[in-house]
Design a protein around this motif. Structure first.
Motif, mmCIF file in Angstrom:
data_model
loop_
_atom_site.group_PDB
_atom_site.id
_atom_site.type_symbol
_atom_site.label_atom_id
_atom_site.label_comp_id
_atom_site.label_asym_id
_atom_site.label_seq_id
_atom_site.Cartn_x
_atom_site.Cartn_y
_atom_site.Cartn_z
ATOM 1 N N LEU A 146 0.827 -1.207 0.000
ATOM 2 C CA LEU A 146 0.000 0.000 0.000
ATOM 3 C C LEU A 146 0.867 1.265 0.000
ATOM 4 N N CYS A 147 1.954 1.248 0.771
ATOM 5 C CA CYS A 147 2.843 2.425 0.813
ATOM 6 C C CYS A 147 3.499 2.668 -0.547
ATOM 7 N N LEU A 148 3.865 1.594 -1.241
ATOM 8 C CA LEU A 148 4.450 1.758 -2.568
ATOM 9 C C LEU A 148 3.431 2.351 -3.540
ATOM 10 N N GLU A 149 2.180 1.935 -3.436
ATOM 11 C CA GLU A 149 1.134 2.530 -4.280
ATOM 12 C C GLU A 149 0.945 4.006 -3.949
ATOM 13 N N ILE A 150 0.934 4.329 -2.656
ATOM 14 C CA ILE A 150 0.753 5.726 -2.241
ATOM 15 C C ILE A 150 1.892 6.587 -2.771
ATOM 16 N N ARG A 151 3.132 6.079 -2.663
ATOM 17 C CA ARG A 151 4.287 6.848 -3.155
ATOM 18 C C ARG A 151 4.214 7.060 -4.668
ATOM 19 N N SER A 152 3.742 6.032 -5.388
ATOM 20 C CA SER A 152 3.756 6.138 -6.847
ATOM 21 C C SER A 152 2.636 7.021 -7.383
ATOM 22 N N VAL A 153 1.557 7.170 -6.626
ATOM 23 C CA VAL A 153 0.393 7.892 -7.149
ATOM 24 C C VAL A 153 0.088 9.168 -6.377
ATOM 25 N N LEU A 154 0.129 9.087 -5.046
ATOM 26 C CA LEU A 154 -0.362 10.207 -4.237
ATOM 27 C C LEU A 154 0.717 10.979 -3.497
ATOM 28 N N ARG A 155 1.749 10.301 -2.997
ATOM 29 C CA ARG A 155 2.720 10.940 -2.113
ATOM 30 C C ARG A 155 4.155 10.587 -2.488
ATOM 31 N N PRO A 156 4.648 11.077 -3.621
ATOM 32 C CA PRO A 156 6.045 10.778 -3.973
ATOM 33 C C PRO A 156 7.045 11.353 -2.978
ATOM 34 N N ASP A 157 6.607 12.297 -2.145
ATOM 35 C CA ASP A 157 7.496 12.909 -1.154
ATOM 36 C C ASP A 157 7.661 12.055 0.095
ATOM 37 N N MET A 158 6.767 11.071 0.306
ATOM 38 C CA MET A 158 6.825 10.255 1.521
ATOM 39 C C MET A 158 8.015 9.310 1.453
ATOM 40 N N LYS A 159 8.807 9.311 2.500
ATOM 41 C CA LYS A 159 10.009 8.472 2.532
ATOM 42 C C LYS A 159 9.665 7.089 3.073
ATOM 43 N N LEU A 160 10.453 6.108 2.625
ATOM 44 C CA LEU A 160 10.183 4.719 2.943
ATOM 45 C C LEU A 160 11.498 4.005 3.241
ATOM 46 N N ILE A 161 11.561 3.357 4.410
ATOM 47 C CA ILE A 161 12.761 2.618 4.817
ATOM 48 C C ILE A 161 12.354 1.211 5.239
ATOM 49 N N ILE A 162 13.055 0.225 4.699
ATOM 50 C CA ILE A 162 12.871 -1.167 5.119
ATOM 51 C C ILE A 162 14.104 -1.573 5.916
ATOM 52 N N MET A 163 13.908 -2.045 7.147
ATOM 53 C CA MET A 163 15.032 -2.413 8.008
ATOM 54 C C MET A 163 14.914 -3.871 8.432
ATOM 55 N N SER A 164 16.053 -4.550 8.461
ATOM 56 C CA SER A 164 16.059 -5.944 8.879
ATOM 57 C C SER A 164 17.474 -6.393 9.183
ATOM 58 N N ALA A 165 17.555 -7.478 9.953
ATOM 59 C CA ALA A 165 18.859 -8.073 10.240
ATOM 60 C C ALA A 165 19.161 -9.211 9.282
ATOM 61 N N THR A 166 18.194 -10.068 9.060
ATOM 62 C CA THR A 166 18.391 -11.225 8.163
ATOM 63 C C THR A 166 17.338 -11.156 7.073
ATOM 64 N N LEU A 167 17.649 -10.494 6.013
ATOM 65 C CA LEU A 167 16.701 -10.295 4.926
ATOM 66 C C LEU A 167 17.416 -10.447 3.595
ATOM 67 N N ASP A 168 16.762 -11.149 2.682
ATOM 68 C CA ASP A 168 17.241 -11.195 1.307
ATOM 69 C C ASP A 168 16.891 -9.836 0.691
ATOM 70 N N ALA A 169 17.832 -8.908 0.750
ATOM 71 C CA ALA A 169 17.535 -7.498 0.486
ATOM 72 C C ALA A 169 17.289 -7.185 -0.982
ATOM 73 N N GLU A 170 17.908 -7.916 -1.896
ATOM 74 C CA GLU A 170 17.832 -7.532 -3.301
ATOM 75 C C GLU A 170 16.406 -7.551 -3.852
ATOM 76 N N PRO A 171 15.595 -8.584 -3.600
ATOM 77 C CA PRO A 171 14.215 -8.543 -4.105
ATOM 78 C C PRO A 171 13.415 -7.367 -3.551
ATOM 79 N N VAL A 172 13.653 -7.030 -2.280
ATOM 80 C CA VAL A 172 12.936 -5.898 -1.687
ATOM 81 C C VAL A 172 13.361 -4.605 -2.373
ATOM 82 N N ALA A 173 14.658 -4.444 -2.561
ATOM 83 C CA ALA A 173 15.160 -3.234 -3.224
ATOM 84 C C ALA A 173 14.620 -3.126 -4.640
#
Length: 821
Positions: A146-173
Motif C-alpha cells: 500500500l505504501c508503494l502505491e501511495i508513493r507512486s500515485v499520491l505521495r512521492p514525497d513520503m520516505k520509505l525505509i525497510i530495516m532488517s537483520a536477516t533479509l534477502d535485500a535484493e528482491p525488496v530493493a
C-alpha cells in the motif's frame, strides 16, 4: 531537541552508516537498511531522521510485536530524556500513548493498514519505517504494498525505509524501484557454536532441551536465552529446571506486559530466559551471553481446501537460527548451543515462508477489496487458491458480492478482528457477541488442569462469574488471561450491533456458518460440517453428546478435524438465523447404499440435511439420469448381457480397430455415451432388477443405426457357412476372427474366407471327428497342399469310418461317415 552528544559516532555501530542513509533518502526517498541485532537501528534511525530534519511530519515505525513496539518507544524516549507519549509515542490495539507533540510513533503493523484505509494520502506522515521486515508478516507485506502505491500515485514525497537483520535485500530493493541497500556491519562479539554429537529423539524434546540448558549452565557464564516453539514447551521445560540454581523466567507474547518488562530489566542473579521467537529480534535482553536453540518454531498454516488453520511445529530456517545465535554476542563473547547435529544443518531452509503464502487470507482479501485493487505490488503474490477461498468466505459473510465490497464489508473492515468475528459482532450483536469475540481472540481462559474439553460454554461461564465457576468445576481459570479477555470485551462492546436476543451458540454460528455440524449416524461423536468437511469430538467430551454443534476452533486436519472449541446449538434457532441460507432441494439420485434410485425433497444448509421426505413427483427423466449414474458407478456388467449382445459389440469393435467407421461399442465408449443410448430408455427403472427388462441388443443396434448395421453385416458377418451348409459363428474377440469346424466339412474349399474392410483371413480351427483340434490355419488351400498329408496319415487309422481323401481340395465336403456316404 537534539540527540545525545556524540551519539552518531560512538556507542552503537549504526552511526557509521547513518550519513549514507541520509543521502539515500535525500536522493530517492527510499532505502533498504541491513543491520544485525544490536546495531541500534530500531532506536537510532528514527531519532537520526528527526535530528537531521530529513523528514517533514511524523515518522511512523512499524514493529511486528506489541512488546517490541513498547520497548522501542520507551528506549527512544529515554534517550531524549522525555516521557513516552511526548516526542516519541506508540499505538497498538487497545492501547495508545501519543499526543499532539508526538513526532515519532511506533505502531504495530495492523495499525498502519487502518491508517491508510482511513486516509490513503497518509497526511502528516513524512516517513514510514518497516522494522524487522524479515519476519514477513501479512500486515507488513500489505503495508509495504500500500505504501508503494501511495508513493507512486499520491505521495512521492513520503520516505520509505525497510530495516532488517536477516533479509534477502535484493528482491525488496528491486520492488522499491532499485532502492539503495545500506549495510551496517554491526557490533558483535565472537560466538562459539556447539552442535549435538547425534540427533535427539523427537518425542523427548522437553527433556532434551532441559538437559541442554543445564549443560550450558555448567559450562558457561552469563545469562541464557533458550528458544522454544510455544508456551506449552516453555512451561514444561520450566518445571524441569525448577532446581537448576538459576532464575528461570518465561517470555512469550501472551504474557502480561509487566511480566515481559521484568525480563528486560537486569537482575542480580544468573538468569535463564525461556522464550519463543519473540526474543529473536528487536528486544534487548540484559546480560545474555548464551543461546540454547531448540531448533523449532510454531507457525500458523492455512489449508484452503478445509478452510482451517492449524498451528504447525517446524524446524527453524538458517536465517532464524543465525538470528537466534546472534543474541549470544551482544555484550561479550558468547556460546550458542544448537539442539541438532552439524550435518542436519544442510537440510534447513534458507528463510521462513512468508505469512502471505501460508496464512488465512480473508483479512487480506477484505483489505484489498476495500482498497479497490487486486493488482498491488506484493513482494510475494498471494496464492490464487487461498485468495479465492478467502473471497468465498467473505461472500458467504455478506462482505463481498459480484460488484465488490458491500456496505457490510466496509463495516467489517473497520473492526479490529477477523472478518468472521466482525460479522458475528455486527450481525449477531450485543455484548454477548463482544464476549465471544474476546474469548476467541485470546488464549484459553481454562488451564490444562482437569482437561476441560472443547465445550465453550465452560469458558463463557468462567467469564461470567469466575468464583462461582471455580466453586462448581474442577478446572483452573487463568486469571491473567481472563483479565485480558475482560479488557478486550469492554473495547469490543462499543463496536457491536444491536442485541438480537440470540443464544451464544447461534451468535457463534454466524461467525462460522461453514462449521455448523450435525452428528453422523453411529456411536462415535463424528460430525458433518456445513462446509462439507468432517469433524470429531474427543471421546468422553460432553460436547460430543450434541446432535448439532458449531465449531469455533479445529485442529486443521483436512479430512476429519478435531473440535477444540465449540458450542452445542439448537436446530430450530439455526433455521431461524439462517432462514435466507436454507435451500429447498428436490433430489433424484442413485443411492449406493440402497442400490436404487432415491427421490427426496430436502431442506439443506450447505452440506447439512435438516429435513428429508419422499419426493413422489420426480420426473421419468430425472429417474433415468439417476439410474444412468448407478450404471456408471457399478459398471456395464449390471446390464442384461448375453452371448448375442456381447458378440454384436465385439464385431463392431473389431471393425473399428480395422478402420471401419462405426459407433463405439467398447465398454469405455458405451460408458462415455451412456446419456445418449441408455439413459433415454431408463425411465421405468429404479433398481438393478428393473434392468433385466431392457432390450439391450436392440439398444446397441439402435446406437449403430441402419447404415451401421448394414456395414457391420457386410464387413463382419455374425457367421459364415461351411461348404456343407453348416452355420459357423465367428468369434471377434481376438485380433483375427476365428471359427471352429470339423475338417471334413471344409473339403473342396479352393479360396479362403476373408472379412473386414482390410480383407482379413478368417482363422480356422479344424477339429477331428471327435472334436479335438488338429490344425489352425488362415490359408485352407495352402493347408490342403502341405500339412494335410501329415494330418491324414496320423488320423486315418484312428478314424477309419470317416473319409480321408488324398486330395481334399476336390473332395466332397461332408458331415457323414463313409457307410452313410
Amino acid at each position: 531537541m537534539s540527540l545525545p552528544k556524540g551519539f552518531d559516532h560512538h556507542g552503537l555501530p549504526i552511526g557509521l552508516v547513518l550519513p549514507d542513509l541520509g543521502r539515500a533518502l535525500l536522493d530517492g526517498g527510499q532505502a533498504v537498511l541491513q543491520a544485525p541485532p544490536g546495531a541500534g537501528k530500531t532506536t537510532l534511525v528514527p531519532l537520526f531522521l528527526l535530528d537531521q530534519g530529513l523528514v517533514e511530519g511524523r515518522i511512523l515505525m512499524l514493529e511486528p510485536r506489541r512488546m517490541a513496539a513498547r520497548a522501542a518507544a520507551e528506549r527512544m524516549a529515554d534517550l531524549l530524556g522525555s516521557l513516552v507519549g511526548d516526542v516519541v509515542g506508540y499505538r497498538m490495539r487497545g492501547e495508545s500513548r501519543v499526543s499532539a507533540k508526538t513526532r515519532i510513533e511506533v505502531v504495530t503493523e495492523g495499525i498502519l493498514t487502518r491508517m491508510i484505509q482511513a486516509d490513503p494520502e497518509l497526511k502528516g506522515i513524512g516517513c514510514v519505517i518497516f522494522d524487522e521486515f524479515h519476519e514477513r508478516s501479512l500486515h507488513a507485506d500489505l503495508g509495504l504494498a500500500l505504501c508503494l502505491e501511495i508513493r507512486s500515485v499520491l505521495r512521492p514525497d513520503m520516505k520509505l525505509i525497510i530495516m532488517s537483520a536477516t533479509l534477502d535485500a535484493e528482491p525488496v530493493a528491486a520492488l522499491m524501484g532499485d532502492a539503495p541497500v545500506i549495510t551496517s556491519m554491526g557490533r558483535s562479539y565472537a560466538v562459539e557454536t556447539r552442535w549435538l554429537a547425534r540427533p535427539w529423539i523427537r518425542p523427548k524434546f522437553d527433556e532434551a532441551m532441559a538437559n541442554l540448558v543445564q549443560q550450558a549452565l555448567a559450562e558457561t557464564e552469563g545469562g541464557i536465552v533458550a528458544f522454544l516453539p510455544g508456551e506449552g514447551e516453555i512451561r514444561r521445560v520450566e518445571a524441569r529446571l525448577r532446581d537448576c540454581g538459576a532464575e528461570v523466567m518465561p517470555l512469550y507474547g501472551a504474557m502480561p506486559f509487566d511480566q515481559q518488562r521484568a525480563v528486560m530489566v537486569e537482575g542480580t542473579t544468573r538468569r535463564v530466559v525461556l522464550a519463543t521467537s519473540i526474543a529473536e529480534t528487536s528486544l534487548t535482553l540484559p546480560g545474555i551471553r548464551v543461546v540454547v536453540d531448540g531448533g523449532l518454531a510454531r507457525r500458523a498454516k492455512f489449508d484452503p481446501g478445509s478452510g482451517m488453520t492449524a498451528l504447525v511445529t517446524e524446524r527453524v530456517t538458517k536465517a532464524e537460527a543465525e538470528q537466534r545465535r546472534g543474541r549470544a554476542g551482544r555484550v561479550a563473547k558468547g556460546v550458542c548451543y544448537r539442539m541438532w547435529t552439524k550435518g542436519e544443518e544442510g537440510g534447513m531452509s534458507a528463510f521462513p515462508l512468508p505469512e502471505i503464502a501460508s496464512a488465512d487470507l480473508a483479512p487480506l482479501a477484505l483489505e484489498m477489496a476495500l482498497w479497490g485493487s487486486d493488482d498491488l505490488p506484493f513482494l510475494t503474490r498471494p496464492p490464487v487458491p487461498m485468495l479465492e477461498a478467502a473471497r468465498g468466505l467473505l461472500v458467504s459473510l455478506g462482505a463481498l458480492d459480484g460488484s465488490g465490497i458491500t456496505v457490510h464489508g466496509r463495516d467489517l473492515a473497520g473492526l479490529p478482528v477477523h472478518p468472521r468475528l466482525g460479522h458475528m459482532m455486527v450481525a449477531g450483536g450485543g455484548v454477548r457477541a463482544a464476549s465471544l469475540a474476546a474469548l476467541l481472540g485470546e488464549r484459553d481462559v481454562l488451564g490444562r488442569d482437569g482437561e476441560p474439553g472443547a465445550d465453550m460454554a465452560l469458558r463463557v461461564a468462567a467469564f461470567a462469574d469466575v468464583n462461582a465457576f471455580e466453586a462448581e468445576h474442577p478446572f483452573r481459570v487463568d486469571r491473567a488471561v481472563l483479565a485480558r479477555v475482560r479488557d478486550e470485551e469492554k473495547r469490543l462492546a462499543r463496536l457491536v450491533g444491536p442485541d438480537r436476543g440470540l443464544s451464544d451458540a447461534a451468535i457463534l454460528a454466524m461467525a462460522y456458518p461453514d462449521r455448523i455440524g450435525m452428528r453422523r449416524k453411529g456411536n462415535a461423536p463424528r460430525y458433518l460440517l456445513a462446509g462439507g468437511k468432517g469433524a470429531l469430538v474427543a471421546d468422553g467430551d460432553a460436547l460430543g453428546h450434541s446432535s448439532m454443534l458449531v465449531a469455533a476452533n479445529l485442529d486443521g486436519d483436512g479430512r476429519e478435524a478435531k473440535v477444540r472449541l465449540g458450542l452445542a446449538v439448537d436446530e430450530r434457532e439455526i433455521r431461524q438465523v439462517f432462514a435466507d441460507k436454507l435451500e429447498q432441494v428436490q433430489l433424484c439420485e442413485w443411492s449406493r447404499r440402497d442400490k436404487a434410485v432415491v427421490a427426496v425433497e430436502r431442506v439443506m444448509l450447505g452440506a447439512l440435511v435438516l429435513e428429508e421426505r419422499v419426493w413422489g413427483k420426480a420426473s421419468s427423466d430425472a429417474i433415468a439420469v439417476a439410474m444412468a449414474q448407478g450404471v456408471r458407478e457399478l459398471g456395464l456388467e449390471v446390464l442384461p448381457w448375453n452371448d448375442a449382445t456381447r458378440g454384436l459389440a465385439a464385431r463392431a469393435e473389431w471393425v473399428r480397430r480395422h478402420g471401419g467407421d462405426l459407433a463405439d461399442l467398447s465398454d469405455a465408449g458405451l460408458l462415455a455415451g451412456l446419456g445418449e443410448w441408455l439413459q433415454p430408455n431408463l425411465g421405468g427403472c429404479r433398481k438393478l432388477s428393473d434392468l433385466a427388462r431392457l432390450d439391450l441388443r436392440g439398444l446397441l443396434e439402435a446406437r449403430l443405426g441402419w447404415e451401421g448395421l448394414r456395414a457391420l453385416e457386410r464387413l463382419a458377418p455374425e457367421a459364415i457357412f461351411a461348404p456343407t451348409g453348416t452355420h459357423l459363428a465367428l468369434d471377434y474377440s481376438g485380433d483375427v476372427p476365428k471359427v471352429t469346424v470339423r475338417l471334413q466339412e471344409m473339403f473342396g474349399t479352393k479360396s479362403h474366407p476373408v472379412v473386414g474392410p482390410d480383407r482379413v483371413a478368417v482363422l480356422f480351427e479344424l477339429v477331428s471327428p471327435a472334436g479335438k483340434p488338429v490344425q489352425v490355419t488362415a490359408n485352407l488351400p495352402g493347408f490342403w497342399a502341405t500339412s494335410y498329408a501329415d494330418v491324414r496319415r496320423d488320423l486315418r487309422g484312428r478314424y477309419p469310418k470317416h473319409p480321408w481323401p488324398e486330395d481334399p481340395s476336390v473332395a466332397e465336403p461332408t458331415r457323414r461317415v463313409k457307410r452313410r456316404l
